[in-house]
Enzyme design. Structure first.
Site, PDB file in Angstrom:
ATOM      1  N   GLU A 179      50.130  32.048  62.504  1.00 25.94           N
ATOM      2  CA  GLU A 179      48.613  31.269  62.503  1.00 25.94           C
ATOM      3  C   GLU A 179      47.837  30.278  62.556  1.00 25.94           C
ATOM      4  OE1 GLU A 179      49.293  29.863  58.228  1.00 25.94           O
ATOM      5  OE2 GLU A 179      49.726  31.767  57.357  1.00 25.94           O
ATOM      6  N   GLU A 183      54.158  36.732  55.674  1.00 26.94           N
ATOM      7  CA  GLU A 183      54.283  36.150  54.617  1.00 26.94           C
ATOM      8  C   GLU A 183      53.980  36.362  53.477  1.00 26.94           C
ATOM      9  OE1 GLU A 183      53.794  31.627  55.564  1.00 26.94           O
ATOM     10  OE2 GLU A 183      54.444  31.517  57.678  1.00 26.94           O
TER      11      GLU A 183
HETATM   12  C1  FCB Z   1      51.513  29.064  55.706  1.00 33.08           C
HETATM   13  C2  FCB Z   1      52.281  28.615  56.147  1.00 33.08           C
HETATM   14  C3  FCB Z   1      54.070  28.565  56.155  1.00 33.08           C
HETATM   15  C4  FCB Z   1      53.630  27.775  54.679  1.00 33.08           C
HETATM   16  C5  FCB Z   1      52.785  28.436  53.570  1.00 33.08           C
HETATM   17  C6  FCB Z   1      52.945  28.151  52.706  1.00 33.08           C
HETATM   18  O1  FCB Z   1      49.714  29.023  56.175  1.00 33.08           O
HETATM   19  O2  FCB Z   1      52.391  30.143  57.559  1.00 33.08           O
HETATM   20  O3  FCB Z   1      54.420  27.780  57.324  1.00 33.08           O
HETATM   21  O4  FCB Z   1      53.333  26.079  54.837  1.00 33.08           O
HETATM   22  O5  FCB Z   1      51.638  28.760  54.651  1.00 33.08           O
END
Ligand code: FCB
Length: 454
Positions: A168, A350
């Site tokens: 990110e 994620e």
């Molecule tokens: C993302 C992050 C991760 C976590 C999630 C909820 O932005 O990559 O580390 O904090 O959100």
């Protein structure tokens, strides 16, 4: 629920994701140096409740037990990140072998359990020494990152086949450097723009470095991507949504997949140009084996007097982060990225949800909302695959409740509950739901997948 096993390719990878600073603890052990997150947490008022990652989930010591949990869960893969200050306590120069030893042990433990490691090199814990020397606004930090990538790949590349350079970059650049809400806590837009460029540049350099050290490696980058929907179909709202899409999504997707910054962005943001040197965009657009996508929610955007503004959807369900639950947003972003950028493969690196979990009298955690969230989002992934998106795997965020950045330990994303006073682990109902889903996929008849065959 549209959770049709036939929409998932037979070699689909089911995983769970974590990040070093959020779970490891052991902040002063085995020669680990200070990271920007240690410094940020130690700065009063920055993190809720004064929480820090000093102990976190103590994964550094408890990883064998956690790998046993992963095995019980039936994971194909585990995504973790490497703490740069464990490897280079001073950012550059002398390698701390003891830091690398930890990841060596972790990788062996995973492989011993039949779990494929997916290693992220940078999940925001820059060595403080590099921050003090100018941080990511300085081009030298990109050089340091490429050195670090090569050292780690040389040590682990005989066993780790999947690598993610950055996690990110938008979040690290903007939330950490323009808004000051994450480490290193800067509040300067020019810094954020420089950081974004140097992250992209260093990504390209790191891909080359990893492939030099480990020629069979499969390498990608993880972006936070979400769809921006116009609040109405007026041209003003459409333009506002396109603008926000440019700032958050295309700012990274275009350099990586097209070797150029989006023209509308360059017109609006005169801060970008000065950092770009000859060859930078060629470096940043090195062909990738996959794109990692983190997605949790979506945005609705309207034109406002001071530029685009995000508007809420009060009728929708929201998680404990205040994020709208909108599985179609994940479907839409997957189909759109596949169509516009044609990545060779996509992993959802994620996806998950925070809810205020409680342990009831029997000690269990009945996280009905998280289970429903995961079921609906995984269904959306299945539909995107059926619609042609080359999604090869899905990683739930997160295996464990953990240190949620500026929110400290107040937000629980795990499918395993962590009782922070004792560090005990309690699988939640969503853990058992995910375990059963993975088991049913394995026993389901496997129709030939057009994607796997491609
Ligand atoms: C993302 C992050 C991760 C976590 C999630 C909820 O932005 O990559 O580390 O904090 O959100």
């Amino acid at each position: 629920m549209t959770n049709d096993p036939s929409s998932f390719p037979s070699d689909f990878v089911w995983g769970a994701a974590t990040a070093s600073y959020q779970i490891e603890g052991a902040a002063h052990e085995d020669g680990r140096g200070e990271s920007v997150w240690d410094r940020f947490c130690a700065t009063p008022g920055k993190v809720r409740g004064g929480d820090t990652g000093e102990v976190a989930c103590d994964f550094y010591h408890r990883y064998p037990d956690d790998v046993r949990l992963m095995k019980e869960l039936g994971l194909d893969a585990f995504r973790f990140s490497i703490a740069w200050p464990r490897v280079f306590p001073e950012g550059r120069g002398t390698v701390n072998e003891k830091g690398l030893d930890f990841y060596d042990r972790l990788v062996d433990e995973l492989l011993g359990a039949g779990i494929e490691p997916f290693a992220t090199l940078f999940h925001w814990d820059t060595p403080q020494a590099l921050e003090d020397a100018g941080g990511w606004p300085a081009r030298e930090t990109a050089e340091a990152f490429a050195e670090y990538a090569e050292v780690v790949a040389a040590r682990l590349g005989d066993r780790v086949r999947h690598w993610i350079t950055h996690n990110e970059p938008w979040v690290y650049a903007w939330i950490g450097h323009a808004w000051g809400l994450h480490a290193p806590g800067r509040t300067n837009e020019a810094d954020a723009v420089a950081v974004a460029h140097h992250l992209l540049l260093s990504h390209g350099w790191a891909v080359e470095a990893i492939r030099r050290a480990s020629p069979d490696a499969r390498v990608g980058i993880t972006l936070n991507l979400a769809q921006f929907y116009p609040a109405t179909d007026t041209p003003e709202d459409e333009a506002a949504a396109y603008h926000r899409d440019g700032q958050d999504n295309r700012w990274f997707l275009d350099p990586i997949f097209r070797g150029s910054y989006p023209a509308d962005l360059l017109e609006r943001n005169e801060l970008v140009g000065p950092h770009v040197r000859d060859g930078d965009l060629e470096a940043a657009s090195v062909p990738l084996d996959f794109l990692g996508i983190n997605n949790y929610s979506r945005f609705i955007v309207a034109a406002g007097a001071d530029g685009p503004k995000t508007v809420g959807n009060p009728d929708a369900q929201h998680t404990d982060m205040g994020w709208e639950v909108y599985p179609d947003g994940l479907h839409d972003v997957l189909v759109r990225v596949a169509r516009d950028y044609e990545p060779a493969a996509i992993y959802i690196t994620e996806n998950g949800a925070a809810f205020p979990d409680v342990r009831v009298h029997d000690g269990a955690v009945h996280d009905v909302e998280r289970t429903a969230y995961l079921e609906s989002y995984i269904g959306a992934v299945g539909r995107a695959i059926a619609g042609g998106a080359p999604v090869k795997g899905y990683f739930v965020w997160s295996l464990l409740d953990n240190f949620e950045w500026a929110f400290g330990y107040s937000k629980r994303f795990g499918i395993v509950y962590v009782d922070f006073p004792t560090l005990g682990r309690v699988p939640k109902d969503s853990f058992y739901w995910y375990r059963d889903l993975l088991a049913s996929r394995r026993s389901a008849p496997r129709p030939p997948s057009p994607i796997a065959a491609a």
